[in-house]
Design an enzyme around this catalytic site. Structure first.
Site, PDB file in Angstrom:
ATOM      1  N   HIS A   1      50.886  91.307  52.927  1.00 64.71           N
ATOM      2  CA  HIS A   1      49.586  91.330  52.245  1.00 64.71           C
ATOM      3  C   HIS A   1      49.387  92.682  51.563  1.00 64.71           C
ATOM      4  O   HIS A   1      48.994  92.762  50.399  1.00 64.71           O
ATOM      5  CB  HIS A   1      48.438  91.121  53.246  1.00 64.71           C
ATOM      6  CG  HIS A   1      48.105  89.682  53.493  1.00 64.71           C
ATOM      7  ND1 HIS A   1      48.095  88.725  52.511  1.00 64.71           N
ATOM      8  CD2 HIS A   1      47.737  89.036  54.636  1.00 64.71           C
ATOM      9  CE1 HIS A   1      47.743  87.555  53.030  1.00 64.71           C
ATOM     10  NE2 HIS A   1      47.531  87.712  54.319  1.00 64.71           N
TER      11      HIS A   1
ATOM     12  N   HIS B   1      53.624  89.725  58.235  1.00 61.92           N
ATOM     13  CA  HIS B   1      52.610  89.015  57.443  1.00 61.92           C
ATOM     14  C   HIS B   1      51.594  90.006  56.861  1.00 61.92           C
ATOM     15  O   HIS B   1      51.301  89.974  55.659  1.00 61.92           O
ATOM     16  CB  HIS B   1      51.923  87.985  58.348  1.00 61.92           C
ATOM     17  CG  HIS B   1      50.883  87.137  57.687  1.00 61.92           C
ATOM     18  ND1 HIS B   1      51.068  85.798  57.429  1.00 61.92           N
ATOM     19  CD2 HIS B   1      49.634  87.429  57.244  1.00 61.92           C
ATOM     20  CE1 HIS B   1      49.986  85.313  56.837  1.00 61.92           C
ATOM     21  NE2 HIS B   1      49.087  86.282  56.731  1.00 61.92           N
ATOM     22  N   GLU B   2      51.088  90.884  57.694  1.00 62.64           N
ATOM     23  CA  GLU B   2      50.074  91.833  57.223  1.00 62.64           C
ATOM     24  C   GLU B   2      50.671  92.861  56.261  1.00 62.64           C
ATOM     25  O   GLU B   2      50.033  93.235  55.276  1.00 62.64           O
ATOM     26  CB  GLU B   2      49.389  92.530  58.407  1.00 62.64           C
ATOM     27  CG  GLU B   2      48.701  91.592  59.405  1.00 62.64           C
ATOM     28  CD  GLU B   2      47.752  90.572  58.785  1.00 62.64           C
ATOM     29  OE1 GLU B   2      47.296  90.782  57.653  1.00 62.64           O
ATOM     30  OE2 GLU B   2      47.481  89.543  59.437  1.00 62.64           O
TER      31      GLU B   2
HETATM   32 ZN    ZN Z   1      47.370  86.268  55.703  1.00 61.31          ZN
END
Ligand code: ZN
Length: 193
Positions: free
Chosen positions: A81, A77-78
């Protein structure tokens, strides 16, 4: 193949981070490679919480995998990003799919639930994905147990959001591997989770 440079040293979550890199190698055109002094690179640190800037900032760019963040889906997830991907529920069309319960969101976390304009992000014609690793769960940043911060318009999807299994196959990375990385944006403060 896109090769972002990444640096991390003595990180407690090293095993999980390497596993996440493998997953990107397997499922996308992104191959994270060790930093050897290049100008722009990602530095995985262990600060408080799990957060990342959205998109390439230039120079040394930090991404935090703090304590409790050492799960492969959170690392993915990171990293997503950092590659320029927003949270799924930030999509411009999200109101067609979810309702945000603003009153139940912890103070200071409203920004995480803001909706992007079509100028700020492009969904690249990928359908809204409830099972995206970028989608928050129904109770993310809740003020108290039992309160929902996100409600899916179709109740059947309530259990799908916030899945923390893996990068979904329907995601933008696999749908349009060559296109999606061009919408990398800059100058966005760190996004916690
Ligand atoms: Zn997020």
């Amino acid at each position: 193949m896109l090769k972002p440079y990444v640096h991390f040293a003595d990180h407690n979550a090293m095993g999980v981070i390497l596993q996440a890199f493998d997953m990107f190698r397997l499922k996308s055109c992104i191959d994270f490679v060790p930093w050897t002094g290049e100008q722009d690179y990602l530095s995985v640190v262990k600060y408080s919480g799990c957060w990342s800037y959205v998109g390439k900032q230039g120079g040394l760019q930090k991404l935090s995998i703090g304590s409790g963040c050492d799960h492969i889906s959170i690392v993915e997830h990171e990293l997503l990003h950092a590659l320029g991907i927003w949270n799924e529920q930030s999509r411009a069309d999200r109101d067609d799919y979810v309702t945000i319960q603003w009153d139940n969101i912890r103070h200071g976390r409203w920004r995480n639930f803001q909706k992007n304009t079509l100028q700020e992000s492009d969904s690249l014609n990928v359908p809204y994905d409830y099972s995206s690793v970028m989608h928050y769960g129904s109770t993310a940043f809740q003020t108290a147990p039992g309160l929902n911060t996100i409600i899916t318009r179709d109740p059947i999807f309530m259990d799908f959001i916030g899945q923390r299994l893996d990068i979904s196959r329907a995601g933008p990375l696999t749908a349009q591997p060559n296109v999606q990385l061009h919408f990398i944006v800059g100058l966005v403060g760190p996004m916690y989770l």
